[in-house]
Design a protein around this motif. Structure first.
Motif, PDB file in Angstrom:
ATOM      1  N   LEU A 121       7.669   6.270  11.428  1.00 20.02           N
ATOM      2  CA  LEU A 121       6.263   5.930  11.235  1.00 20.02           C
ATOM      3  C   LEU A 121       6.111   4.974  10.059  1.00 20.02           C
ATOM      4  O   LEU A 121       6.298   5.361   8.901  1.00 20.02           O
ATOM      5  CB  LEU A 121       5.446   7.203  10.983  1.00 20.02           C
ATOM      6  N   PHE A 122       5.807   3.730  10.357  1.00 14.91           N
ATOM      7  CA  PHE A 122       5.521   2.729   9.330  1.00 14.91           C
ATOM      8  C   PHE A 122       4.171   2.084   9.666  1.00 14.91           C
ATOM      9  O   PHE A 122       4.105   1.269  10.581  1.00 14.91           O
ATOM     10  CB  PHE A 122       6.617   1.650   9.281  1.00 14.91           C
ATOM     11  N   LEU A 163       4.513  -2.430  14.217  1.00 22.81           N
ATOM     12  CA  LEU A 163       4.198  -1.421  13.221  1.00 22.81           C
ATOM     13  C   LEU A 163       3.732  -2.060  11.916  1.00 22.81           C
ATOM     14  O   LEU A 163       2.791  -1.571  11.273  1.00 22.81           O
ATOM     15  CB  LEU A 163       5.412  -0.526  12.977  1.00 22.81           C
ATOM     16  N   LEU A 164       4.367  -3.147  11.517  1.00 22.64           N
ATOM     17  CA  LEU A 164       3.948  -3.823  10.290  1.00 22.64           C
ATOM     18  C   LEU A 164       2.510  -4.321  10.405  1.00 22.64           C
ATOM     19  O   LEU A 164       1.731  -4.255   9.438  1.00 22.64           O
ATOM     20  CB  LEU A 164       4.887  -4.993   9.976  1.00 22.64           C
ATOM     21  N   ALA A 165       2.157  -4.819  11.581  1.00 22.37           N
ATOM     22  CA  ALA A 165       0.802  -5.345  11.772  1.00 22.37           C
ATOM     23  C   ALA A 165      -0.242  -4.253  11.575  1.00 22.37           C
ATOM     24  O   ALA A 165      -1.361  -4.519  11.109  1.00 22.37           O
ATOM     25  CB  ALA A 165       0.675  -5.962  13.162  1.00 22.37           C
ATOM     26  N   PRO A 190       6.820  -9.437   9.127  1.00 21.93           N
ATOM     27  CA  PRO A 190       8.191  -9.514   8.588  1.00 21.93           C
ATOM     28  C   PRO A 190       8.371 -10.584   7.528  1.00 21.93           C
ATOM     29  O   PRO A 190       9.090 -10.379   6.543  1.00 21.93           O
ATOM     30  CB  PRO A 190       9.027  -9.815   9.838  1.00 21.93           C
ATOM     31  N   GLU A 191       7.686 -11.720   7.697  1.00 19.44           N
ATOM     32  CA  GLU A 191       7.863 -12.812   6.720  1.00 19.44           C
ATOM     33  C   GLU A 191       7.310 -12.468   5.337  1.00 19.44           C
ATOM     34  O   GLU A 191       7.670 -13.110   4.347  1.00 19.44           O
ATOM     35  CB  GLU A 191       7.222 -14.093   7.236  1.00 19.44           C
ATOM     36  N   LEU A 239       3.868   1.674   3.263  1.00 19.14           N
ATOM     37  CA  LEU A 239       4.620   1.929   4.491  1.00 19.14           C
ATOM     38  C   LEU A 239       5.355   3.265   4.418  1.00 19.14           C
ATOM     39  O   LEU A 239       5.714   3.837   5.455  1.00 19.14           O
ATOM     40  CB  LEU A 239       5.611   0.799   4.746  1.00 19.14           C
ATOM     41  N   GLY A 240       5.626   3.726   3.207  1.00 18.88           N
ATOM     42  CA  GLY A 240       6.246   5.028   3.001  1.00 18.88           C
ATOM     43  C   GLY A 240       5.370   5.875   2.103  1.00 18.88           C
ATOM     44  O   GLY A 240       4.197   5.566   1.866  1.00 18.88           O
TER      45      GLY A 240
END
Length: 340
Positions: free
Chosen positions: A187-188, A250-252, A258-259, A287-288
């Motif tokens: 889960l991020f 997940l980052l979005a 990522p960049e 994210l954590g």
């Protein structure tokens, strides 16, 4: 009329198979003493063998459940995975957990193995392994894959092994809900639990099951220390190394891409960990879960409000992992186990 008792929260740890046996033993003993329920060891290629490590750890622990997270049916045949699972469950007296997934396509490419149809491959492996452990023949099980003959069965007594599916994509999460005993979903950020659990629940519903029928840990990255800055630094370094490889989807969800981790990657290429740590923003840290016990408790309570009844903490755990496990046991677990 009284309300039903709230479910008891369970806890697990996840560690990498780059650790040597003495270090891993120290972590496992500390986890058992802290009241942790499960310890999962990864089985990434070109590192130490998780089955061998767990075989040793079962001799050094008494109550802790130990899992391999994960094995894949591309580099190890489903029959051999079933053999490993049966043997470790027999050795441990019922404390073994099997994590199963398609694995990393990038890692498999290192050894020239393709990964066709990951969802189908994982489903077939799940069904065939379960059949073998039950004393049945995969040949007689629909959807267990091809190539099995009447001679393909375990020459052992049937044995029950919980099988967890490692999943991130919607279809893999639905498969876990429909057929697995549990699901390991990274889960991020941690709050992605709400979306992931809904996908698992939908898969369970199609199979006439409920989300409560399986174990779904909220798998998060954790760094805890009495000194919040030390805790944040440990997580920041982990994110500097791995953040750019996280799923863009997940980052979005955290407003990242990522960049955004490019400066950290560049700093690490230059051998400058301090600059890499400094490039990790508070948004990235979210994210954590990191910080002192009070901060960790607050984030964990938020996951409980989303329905999580099993919290799974992954690396780095903290600047001193053994000390962090002890701090979890002393200051966090008992608090989270109490009804909010």
């Amino acid at each position: 009329m009284t309300d039903a008792a709230a479910p008891t929260t369970r806890f697990s740890l996840r560690v990498n198979n780059d650790l040597d046996l003495p270090t891993l033993t120290g972590l496992a003993v500390a986890a058992e003493e802290a009241g942790i329920d499960q310890l999962w060891v990864s089985n990434d290629l070109m590192l130490r063998s998780a089955p061998a490590l767990l075989g040793a750890l079962f001799e050094r622990t008494t109550t802790l459940h130990l899992g391999i997270g994960i094995m894949n049916p591309y580099s190890v045949h489903a029959a051999e995975i079933a053999m490993v699972a049966a043997t470790l469950q027999e050795q441990s007296g019922g404390r073994f957990l099997l994590g199963l997934a398609a694995g990393s396509g990038e890692f498999l490419s290192w050894i020239g193995i393709d990964q066709p149809k990951p969802l189908t491959g994982t489903r077939e492996a799940l069904r065939s392994i379960r059949a073998l452990l039950a004393g049945d023949r995969p040949l007689d099980v629909p959807g267990a894959g091809e190539g099995w003959t009447r001679d393909a069965y375990l020459r052992l007594k049937p044995i029950q092994v919980p099988i967890y599916i490692g999943a991130m994509s919607p279809k893999m999460l639905a498969l876990a809900g429909a057929e697995a005993d549990g699901v390991l979903a990274l889960l991020f950020p941690p709050e992605h639990f709400e979306t992931a659990s809904a996908l698992v629940a939908a898969g369970a519903d199609t199979a006439g099951r409920r989300l409560a029928d399986l174990d779904m840990p909220a798998c998060v990255w954790l760094s805890i220390d009495e000194d919040r800055e030390r805790a944040d630094r440990a997580l920041a370094l982990k994110l500097a190394y791995y953040g750019a490889a996280f799923s863009p989807y997940l980052l979005a969800r955290a407003g990242l891409a990522p960049e955004d981790f490019g400066p950290a990657v560049d700093a690490l290429r230059d051998g400058d960990e301090e600059r890499a740590i400094a490039s990790i923003t508070p948004q990235m840290l979210s994210l954590g879960i990191s910080g002192d016990p009070a901060t960790v408790i607050d984030r964990c309570r938020a996951l409980q409000r989303l329905g999580a009844t099993h919290l799974s903490f992954g690396p780095p755990l903290g600047p001193d992992p053994v000390a962090s496990i002890r701090l979890l046991g002393q200051s966090v677990l008992s608090e989270i186990r109490r009804p909010a």
